[in-house]
Design a protein around this motif. Structure first.
Motif, PDB file in Angstrom:
ATOM      1  N   UNK A   4       0.833  -1.216   0.000  1.00 38.40           N
ATOM      2  CA  UNK A   4       0.000   0.000   0.000  1.00 38.40           C
ATOM      3  C   UNK A   4       0.863   1.261   0.000  1.00 38.40           C
ATOM      4  N   UNK A   5       0.337   2.362  -0.614  1.00 40.49           N
ATOM      5  CA  UNK A   5      -1.003   2.512  -1.207  1.00 40.49           C
ATOM      6  C   UNK A   5      -1.039   1.962  -2.628  1.00 40.49           C
ATOM      7  N   UNK A   6      -1.811   0.915  -2.845  1.00 40.65           N
ATOM      8  CA  UNK A   6      -1.859   0.243  -4.134  1.00 40.65           C
ATOM      9  C   UNK A   6      -3.060   0.713  -4.939  1.00 40.65           C
ATOM     10  N   UNK A   7      -2.812   1.150  -6.160  1.00 38.06           N
ATOM     11  CA  UNK A   7      -3.895   1.605  -7.037  1.00 38.06           C
ATOM     12  C   UNK A   7      -4.871   0.464  -7.310  1.00 38.06           C
ATOM     13  N   UNK A   8      -4.330  -0.734  -7.552  1.00 38.84           N
ATOM     14  CA  UNK A   8      -5.199  -1.847  -7.921  1.00 38.84           C
ATOM     15  C   UNK A   8      -6.043  -2.318  -6.734  1.00 38.84           C
ATOM     16  N   UNK A   9      -5.542  -2.151  -5.507  1.00 37.69           N
ATOM     17  CA  UNK A   9      -6.355  -2.486  -4.337  1.00 37.69           C
ATOM     18  C   UNK A   9      -7.510  -1.498  -4.177  1.00 37.69           C
ATOM     19  N   UNK A  10      -7.272  -0.230  -4.528  1.00 34.65           N
ATOM     20  CA  UNK A  10      -8.358   0.756  -4.508  1.00 34.65           C
ATOM     21  C   UNK A  10      -9.428   0.348  -5.529  1.00 34.65           C
ATOM     22  N   UNK A  11      -8.987  -0.044  -6.728  1.00 32.71           N
ATOM     23  CA  UNK A  11      -9.918  -0.470  -7.767  1.00 32.71           C
ATOM     24  C   UNK A  11     -10.726  -1.677  -7.290  1.00 32.71           C
ATOM     25  N   UNK A  12     -10.053  -2.658  -6.701  1.00 31.34           N
ATOM     26  CA  UNK A  12     -10.755  -3.849  -6.201  1.00 31.34           C
ATOM     27  C   UNK A  12     -11.724  -3.479  -5.089  1.00 31.34           C
ATOM     28  N   UNK A  13     -11.283  -2.611  -4.183  1.00 31.12           N
ATOM     29  CA  UNK A  13     -12.151  -2.206  -3.074  1.00 31.12           C
ATOM     30  C   UNK A  13     -13.406  -1.508  -3.553  1.00 31.12           C
ATOM     31  N   UNK A  14     -13.261  -0.621  -4.536  1.00 33.33           N
ATOM     32  CA  UNK A  14     -14.424   0.091  -5.080  1.00 33.33           C
ATOM     33  C   UNK A  14     -15.337  -0.882  -5.835  1.00 33.33           C
ATOM     34  N   UNK A  15     -14.741  -1.777  -6.623  1.00 31.23           N
ATOM     35  CA  UNK A  15     -15.534  -2.695  -7.439  1.00 31.23           C
ATOM     36  C   UNK A  15     -16.299  -3.711  -6.594  1.00 31.23           C
ATOM     37  N   UNK A  16     -15.751  -4.079  -5.423  1.00 33.67           N
ATOM     38  CA  UNK A  16     -16.372  -5.133  -4.596  1.00 33.67           C
ATOM     39  C   UNK A  16     -16.939  -4.609  -3.287  1.00 33.67           C
ATOM     40  N   UNK A  17     -16.846  -3.271  -3.070  1.00 35.73           N
ATOM     41  CA  UNK A  17     -17.358  -2.636  -1.855  1.00 35.73           C
ATOM     42  C   UNK A  17     -16.670  -3.186  -0.599  1.00 35.73           C
ATOM     43  N   UNK A  18     -15.363  -3.450  -0.716  1.00 38.59           N
ATOM     44  CA  UNK A  18     -14.554  -3.832   0.436  1.00 38.59           C
ATOM     45  C   UNK A  18     -13.873  -2.591   1.003  1.00 38.59           C
ATOM     46  N   UNK A  19     -13.522  -2.636   2.294  1.00 38.36           N
ATOM     47  CA  UNK A  19     -12.832  -1.524   2.932  1.00 38.36           C
ATOM     48  C   UNK A  19     -11.434  -1.372   2.339  1.00 38.36           C
ATOM     49  N   UNK A  20     -11.166  -0.192   1.771  1.00 29.66           N
ATOM     50  CA  UNK A  20      -9.849   0.051   1.180  1.00 29.66           C
ATOM     51  C   UNK A  20      -8.776   0.086   2.259  1.00 29.66           C
ATOM     52  N   UNK A  21      -9.099   0.643   3.421  1.00 25.67           N
ATOM     53  CA  UNK A  21      -8.127   0.692   4.519  1.00 25.67           C
ATOM     54  C   UNK A  21      -7.721  -0.720   4.934  1.00 25.67           C
ATOM     55  N   UNK A  22      -8.693  -1.626   5.073  1.00 19.44           N
ATOM     56  CA  UNK A  22      -8.389  -3.003   5.471  1.00 19.44           C
ATOM     57  C   UNK A  22      -7.599  -3.727   4.372  1.00 19.44           C
ATOM     58  N   UNK A  23      -7.911  -3.456   3.115  1.00 15.87           N
ATOM     59  CA  UNK A  23      -7.144  -4.049   2.015  1.00 15.87           C
ATOM     60  C   UNK A  23      -5.698  -3.572   2.047  1.00 15.87           C
ATOM     61  N   UNK A  24      -5.504  -2.286   2.306  1.00 13.44           N
ATOM     62  CA  UNK A  24      -4.142  -1.742   2.400  1.00 13.44           C
ATOM     63  C   UNK A  24      -3.353  -2.463   3.491  1.00 13.44           C
ATOM     64  N   UNK A  25      -3.966  -2.589   4.665  1.00 10.32           N
ATOM     65  CA  UNK A  25      -3.273  -3.231   5.785  1.00 10.32           C
ATOM     66  C   UNK A  25      -3.023  -4.712   5.475  1.00 10.32           C
ATOM     67  N   UNK A  26      -3.981  -5.350   4.795  1.00 17.74           N
ATOM     68  CA  UNK A  26      -3.831  -6.771   4.460  1.00 17.74           C
ATOM     69  C   UNK A  26      -2.668  -7.008   3.500  1.00 17.74           C
ATOM     70  N   UNK A  27      -2.297  -5.993   2.722  1.00 15.45           N
ATOM     71  CA  UNK A  27      -1.216  -6.158   1.757  1.00 15.45           C
ATOM     72  C   UNK A  27       0.178  -6.029   2.339  1.00 15.45           C
ATOM     73  N   UNK A  28       0.291  -5.607   3.600  1.00 15.76           N
ATOM     74  CA  UNK A  28       1.618  -5.334   4.167  1.00 15.76           C
ATOM     75  C   UNK A  28       2.425  -6.616   4.354  1.00 15.76           C
TER      76      UNK A  28
END
Length: 433
Positions: free
Chosen positions: A156-180
């Motif tokens: 993070x901050x990953x552009x593609x994780x933002x895209x996935x979060x928006x497309x699937x309505x997942x928390x972008x903050x949690x996705x960012x932390x999950x990628x660490x």
């Protein structure tokens, strides 16, 4: 007409449009229009209009152009030179020596850019000439750069994780932390591979002249301090809950501007170029997301995803078997499409199957990014390969061969997070406590 047949027809139409050179966003809209018109009773015009309007002003999506702008600003600063001079003194004695600069440099820049291609361009611009001049093996220079640059999609901050979060309505903050942690895991795998190659064949790694003292190392490390502060400011505010990803992205843009101007190499012309490039990239991604949103709604009206998931369920595939099939599918798809297109094309159809199999959508997002990373170094449409070809002038197949071991390491990473899902879920679980 059965749902698998309808799905096959729509998929065939989509592939035909893409093969014909039509823009990804327009291809998605055309397939959505066909699905709504011929395979549902929904009011086509009303559905498309309301969906396009509703998805054109998503607040979480506001983080996307800001993070892209931050990466574009830093791409035009002297950040890569500072990172090389700050890391090199510490790595002269490590197995593989300065090849680790590619790995760690890409990891650091990934944490401030969010882009795989920008990471390859920025680090490669400095490291390839320097490492070549010092006599490091060409295959490892190219391989470490191509493989490590894929970290731009994950850390993070990953552009593609933002895209996935928006497309699937997942928390972008949690996705960012999950990628660490997966990002750290990949850095360890890449660094371990370089060290293993150096141990097996020590004569191919040139000897670095002299050994800097601790004082010289610490002085050199000062050039890394601004980048570390920027990373800490962006990720730290998200992790602690002080700021949302969008707010943190705005702060990151301000800090990156300050860093770029302070470096003395960033002009008004550079800023205009960065702003225009970020605008073009953001508009392209937003347009694709809007097309994907319409396709997702259209698929919902046709009932295809739900029925297709139930149909696949009749095969009795375990979650592991499903992931194995999806991995092959995404690798093949990634050979012909860029990573963001792969994500937005597939999530609306794949996610119901994944959830029906009991797989956590957040974990699946990190898995998907890892598989998409693999597609960045596979011909014929591996964007990291094109970037490095532009930097070096080498044949793209030569670069692909050099990157192949890192393709294998990314595949190993997929296996590891599948066997030990806590690598992905542990840090996000701390946020919810």
């Amino acid at each position: 007409m059965s749902d698998p047949v309808v799905f096959g027809l729509l998929l065939g139409l989509l592939l035909a449009l893409l093969a014909g050179g039509l823009w990804v966003a327009l291809s998605l809209l055309a397939v959505a229009l066909a699905g709504l018109t011929f395979f549902s009773n929904a009011p086509t015009g009303l559905v498309m209009a309301t969906t396009l309007w509703g998805n054109s002003h998503s607040w979480p999506l506001a983080a996307l152009p800001l993070f892209i702008l931050m990466g574009e600003i830093l791409l035009r600063s002297r950040l890569s030179q500072d990172m090389f001079s700050g890391l090199a003194p510490w790595l002269g004695r490590a197995p593989g020596r300065l090849l680790h600069v590619n790995v760690l440099g890409c990891a650091i820049f990934a944490a401030v850019s969010g882009s795989s291609a920008a990471t390859a361009a920025t680090i490669g611009r400095m490291s390839v000439p320097e490492l070549t001049k010092r006599g490091y093996p060409e295959s490892l220079i190219l391989g470490t750069l191509a493989g490590s640059a894929t970290l731009g999609f994950l850390i993070p901050p990953s552009v593609i994780l933002i895209v996935y979060g928006v497309a699937t309505e997942q928390s972008i903050a949690r996705l960012f932390i999950a990628g660490i942690l997966p990002g750290v895991m990949l850095v360890a795998l890449f660094g371990g591979y370089v060290a293993l190659r150096a141990w097996m064949n020590p004569e191919m790694i040139p000897v670095e002249e002299g050994a800097p003292s601790l004082r010289e190392k610490l002085i050199a490390s000062r050039s890394l301090l601004p980048v570390v502060i920027l990373i800490g400011g962006v990720i730290g505010t998200i992790y602690t809950g002080v700021a949302s990803p969008t707010d943190a992205a705005a702060v990151g843009v301000v800090f990156s501007l300050i860093l770029a101007v302070a470096s003395g190499t960033f002009s008004w012309r550079d800023f205009v170029e960065a702003a225009l490039s970020a605008t073009r990239t953001s508009a392209m991604i937003a347009f694709i997301l809007m097309g994907a949103a319409v396709l997702s709604v259209a698929m919902g009206f046709t009932g295809i995803p739900r029925n297709l998931a139930a149909w696949i369920g009749t095969f009795g595939l375990s979650s592991y078997a499903l992931l194995a099939v999806l991995t092959v599918f995404f690798i093949v798809l990634g050979c012909f499409l860029d990573g963001i297109s792969v994500v937005v094309l597939t999530t609306s159809i794949i996610l119901p199957m994944v959830q029906a199999a009991g797989i956590d959508p957040m974990w699946f997002g990190i898995y998907l990014v890892l598989v998409v990373e693999m597609s960045q170094i596979t011909p014929p449409v591996g964007f990291n390969l094109f970037v490095i070809q532009g930097l070096t002038g080498f044949n793209i197949m030569k670069i692909a061969r050099a990157a192949f071991p890192f393709f294998g390491l990314l595949l190993l990473g997929v296996v590891l997070i599948t066997m030990v899902p806590q690598i992905v879920t542990y840090l996000p679980s701390l946020m919810s406590r």
